[in-house]
Design a protein around this motif. Structure first.
Motif, PDB file in Angstrom:
ATOM      1  N   ARG A  18       0.809  -1.226   0.000  1.00  0.00           N
ATOM      2  CA  ARG A  18       0.000   0.000   0.000  1.00  0.00           C
ATOM      3  C   ARG A  18       0.840   1.274   0.000  1.00  0.00           C
ATOM      4  N   PRO A  19       1.839   1.422   0.874  1.00  0.00           N
ATOM      5  CA  PRO A  19       2.616   2.671   0.864  1.00  0.00           C
ATOM      6  C   PRO A  19       3.303   2.938  -0.473  1.00  0.00           C
ATOM      7  N   VAL A  20       3.810   1.878  -1.106  1.00  0.00           N
ATOM      8  CA  VAL A  20       4.492   2.028  -2.392  1.00  0.00           C
ATOM      9  C   VAL A  20       3.501   2.440  -3.473  1.00  0.00           C
ATOM     10  N   ALA A  21       2.366   1.741  -3.530  1.00  0.00           N
ATOM     11  CA  ALA A  21       1.348   2.043  -4.535  1.00  0.00           C
ATOM     12  C   ALA A  21       0.785   3.447  -4.338  1.00  0.00           C
ATOM     13  N   ARG A  22       0.523   3.800  -3.095  1.00  0.00           N
ATOM     14  CA  ARG A  22      -0.038   5.124  -2.800  1.00  0.00           C
ATOM     15  C   ARG A  22       0.940   6.230  -3.198  1.00  0.00           C
ATOM     16  N   ASN A  23       2.193   6.035  -2.877  1.00  0.00           N
ATOM     17  CA  ASN A  23       3.205   7.017  -3.245  1.00  0.00           C
ATOM     18  C   ASN A  23       3.287   7.188  -4.756  1.00  0.00           C
ATOM     19  N   TYR A  24       3.202   6.068  -5.472  1.00  0.00           N
ATOM     20  CA  TYR A  24       3.285   6.107  -6.937  1.00  0.00           C
ATOM     21  C   TYR A  24       2.070   6.809  -7.522  1.00  0.00           C
ATOM     22  N   PHE A  25       0.876   6.476  -7.080  1.00  0.00           N
ATOM     23  CA  PHE A  25      -0.340   7.081  -7.609  1.00  0.00           C
ATOM     24  C   PHE A  25      -0.401   8.571  -7.275  1.00  0.00           C
ATOM     25  N   TYR A  26      -0.003   8.936  -6.077  1.00  0.00           N
ATOM     26  CA  TYR A  26      -0.007  10.341  -5.684  1.00  0.00           C
ATOM     27  C   TYR A  26       1.004  11.139  -6.510  1.00  0.00           C
ATOM     28  N   TRP A  27       2.159  10.563  -6.757  1.00  0.00           N
ATOM     29  CA  TRP A  27       3.185  11.226  -7.558  1.00  0.00           C
ATOM     30  C   TRP A  27       2.705  11.411  -8.990  1.00  0.00           C
ATOM     31  N   TYR A  28       2.048  10.391  -9.536  1.00  0.00           N
ATOM     32  CA  TYR A  28       1.555  10.440 -10.912  1.00  0.00           C
ATOM     33  C   TYR A  28       0.378  11.404 -11.049  1.00  0.00           C
ATOM     34  N   GLY A  29      -0.435  11.498  -9.994  1.00  0.00           N
ATOM     35  CA  GLY A  29      -1.603  12.372 -10.035  1.00  0.00           C
ATOM     36  C   GLY A  29      -1.453  13.575  -9.121  1.00  0.00           C
ATOM     37  N   ALA A  30      -0.326  14.258  -9.238  1.00  0.00           N
ATOM     38  CA  ALA A  30       0.001  15.365  -8.328  1.00  0.00           C
ATOM     39  C   ALA A  30      -1.044  16.468  -8.329  1.00  0.00           C
ATOM     40  N   GLU A  31      -1.648  16.737  -9.482  1.00  0.00           N
ATOM     41  CA  GLU A  31      -2.685  17.778  -9.549  1.00  0.00           C
ATOM     42  C   GLU A  31      -4.003  17.273  -8.985  1.00  0.00           C
ATOM     43  N   ARG A  78     -10.741   9.686  -4.752  1.00  0.00           N
ATOM     44  CA  ARG A  78     -10.834   8.773  -5.896  1.00  0.00           C
ATOM     45  C   ARG A  78      -9.489   8.098  -6.152  1.00  0.00           C
ATOM     46  N   VAL A  79      -8.392   8.846  -5.988  1.00  0.00           N
ATOM     47  CA  VAL A  79      -7.065   8.249  -6.162  1.00  0.00           C
ATOM     48  C   VAL A  79      -6.828   7.186  -5.097  1.00  0.00           C
ATOM     49  N   ASP A  80      -7.298   7.447  -3.870  1.00  0.00           N
ATOM     50  CA  ASP A  80      -7.180   6.438  -2.811  1.00  0.00           C
ATOM     51  C   ASP A  80      -7.947   5.171  -3.183  1.00  0.00           C
ATOM     52  N   GLU A  81      -9.109   5.335  -3.812  1.00  0.00           N
ATOM     53  CA  GLU A  81      -9.878   4.181  -4.273  1.00  0.00           C
ATOM     54  C   GLU A  81      -9.092   3.421  -5.347  1.00  0.00           C
ATOM     55  N   MET A  82      -8.429   4.157  -6.219  1.00  0.00           N
ATOM     56  CA  MET A  82      -7.628   3.529  -7.268  1.00  0.00           C
ATOM     57  C   MET A  82      -6.506   2.689  -6.659  1.00  0.00           C
ATOM     58  N   VAL A  83      -5.918   3.183  -5.582  1.00  0.00           N
ATOM     59  CA  VAL A  83      -4.862   2.433  -4.898  1.00  0.00           C
ATOM     60  C   VAL A  83      -5.409   1.115  -4.365  1.00  0.00           C
ATOM     61  N   GLU A  84      -6.574   1.186  -3.697  1.00  0.00           N
ATOM     62  CA  GLU A  84      -7.172  -0.025  -3.131  1.00  0.00           C
ATOM     63  C   GLU A  84      -7.589  -1.003  -4.228  1.00  0.00           C
ATOM     64  N   GLU A  85      -8.124  -0.474  -5.313  1.00  0.00           N
ATOM     65  CA  GLU A  85      -8.515  -1.331  -6.435  1.00  0.00           C
ATOM     66  C   GLU A  85      -7.296  -2.014  -7.051  1.00  0.00           C
ATOM     67  N   ASP A  86      -6.211  -1.279  -7.116  1.00  0.00           N
ATOM     68  CA  ASP A  86      -4.980  -1.831  -7.668  1.00  0.00           C
ATOM     69  C   ASP A  86      -4.459  -2.977  -6.802  1.00  0.00           C
ATOM     70  N   LEU A  87      -4.448  -2.766  -5.488  1.00  0.00           N
ATOM     71  CA  LEU A  87      -3.967  -3.804  -4.572  1.00  0.00           C
ATOM     72  C   LEU A  87      -4.874  -5.037  -4.609  1.00  0.00           C
ATOM     73  N   LEU A  88      -6.182  -4.805  -4.720  1.00  0.00           N
ATOM     74  CA  LEU A  88      -7.137  -5.909  -4.799  1.00  0.00           C
ATOM     75  C   LEU A  88      -6.920  -6.718  -6.073  1.00  0.00           C
ATOM     76  N   SER A  89      -6.693  -6.025  -7.181  1.00  0.00           N
ATOM     77  CA  SER A  89      -6.506  -6.730  -8.453  1.00  0.00           C
ATOM     78  C   SER A  89      -5.241  -7.572  -8.419  1.00  0.00           C
ATOM     79  N   ARG A  90      -4.227  -7.108  -7.722  1.00  0.00           N
ATOM     80  CA  ARG A  90      -2.977  -7.881  -7.632  1.00  0.00           C
ATOM     81  C   ARG A  90      -3.188  -9.172  -6.850  1.00  0.00           C
ATOM     82  N   ARG A  91      -4.094  -9.126  -5.872  1.00  0.00           N
ATOM     83  CA  ARG A  91      -4.377 -10.331  -5.090  1.00  0.00           C
ATOM     84  C   ARG A  91      -5.280 -11.307  -5.844  1.00  0.00           C
TER      85      ARG A  91
END
Length: 255
Positions: free
Chosen positions: A121-134, A144-157
């Protein structure tokens, strides 16, 4: 036809789907090899596989020719398809395409590698936040970006790990040979590459490509600046309809 980015599904078009569909019959599809409910029978292993897959989609939907609007990783695939089958594309819209115009810089590559190989989660969140800085500057979009992080982690599992085919940067000759009327849209703060340098290259090697930059916009262009995207995409597509009507009138006058 709308083609989403990597690890995304057709639901990613939610911010812009209503206005884009108002005057066009719209198909929003999932990548057969990615997250979603599609089941692929052959693994994608090279760029030409995406061309073959899109050809199958067009045939299945009975589309002889269509406007193709694609985002990020999907925009790279759409460009490859436009090069291979220009007769099947009326107009091509590329939203913040991965590579395609310029290769990502070293910072982008390092962050992407860490994100890909460290599914935490910390790695994914950092990456998504960096990519979506605006986007994360707005509380609603940050949620919504936080939701994207959770969806990403869920899809990996939940989904089998797939082979990733890195997007390529088109050569000068490929850009010069692109026959499809093309619109390139990118945010000025996109982390993938410099928007300014990308536009400069297109002006040099593909002057017929209509390249536009959105201010205060990051890579999540449909989320951080949906109104600008809709306005530019519809304006570009309507130009084609106006030209078609003019050609029809000219033909009738001649007859």
């Amino acid at each position: 036809m709308l083609l989403p980015g990597d690890t995304e599904t057709s639901l990613s078009w939610f911010p812009v789907i209503e206005p884009l569909s108002k005057n066009f019959r719209t198909y929003a599809i999932d990548h057969v090899f990615d997250n979603g409910r599609s089941v692929y029978s052959k693994e994608m292993s090279r760029p030409t596989d995406f061309i073959d897959w899109m050809d199958e989609v067009f045939d299945l939907l009975g589309l002889e020719q269509t406007n193709l609007v694609a985002y990020s990783y999907g925009a790279w695939q759409a460009t490859l398809y436009g090069l291979a089958h220009p007769d099947r594309i009326e107009r091509l819209v590329l939203l913040a395409p991965s590579a395609t115009v310029l290769s990502p810089g070293p910072v982008m590559r390092i962050r992407a590698i860490l994100y890909y190989f460290l599914p935490f989660r910390p790695v994914a969140r950092n990456y998504f936040y960096w990519y979506g800085a605006e986007a994360v500057k707005d509380s609603k979009l940050r949620a919504r970006v936080d939701e994207m992080v959770e969806e990403d982690l869920l899809s990996r599992r939940c989904f089998k790990k797939r082979k990733f085919v890195p997007p390529t940067c088109l050569t000068d000759a490929q850009w010069d040979s692109l026959q499809v009327p093309t619109l390139f849209l990118v945010g000025e703060n996109d982390r993938t590459y410099s928007a300014e340098h990308a536009v400069d290259r297109l002006h040099r090697v593909a002057p017929t490509v209509d390249a536009r930059v959105a201010s205060n916009t990051d890579h999540y262009i449909t989320m951080s600046n949906p109104d600008w995207v809709v306005r530019n995409v519809l304006g570009f597509l309507r130009e084609n309809r106006i030209a078609e009507r003019a050609n029809v009138r000219a033909g009738n006058d001649t007859a």
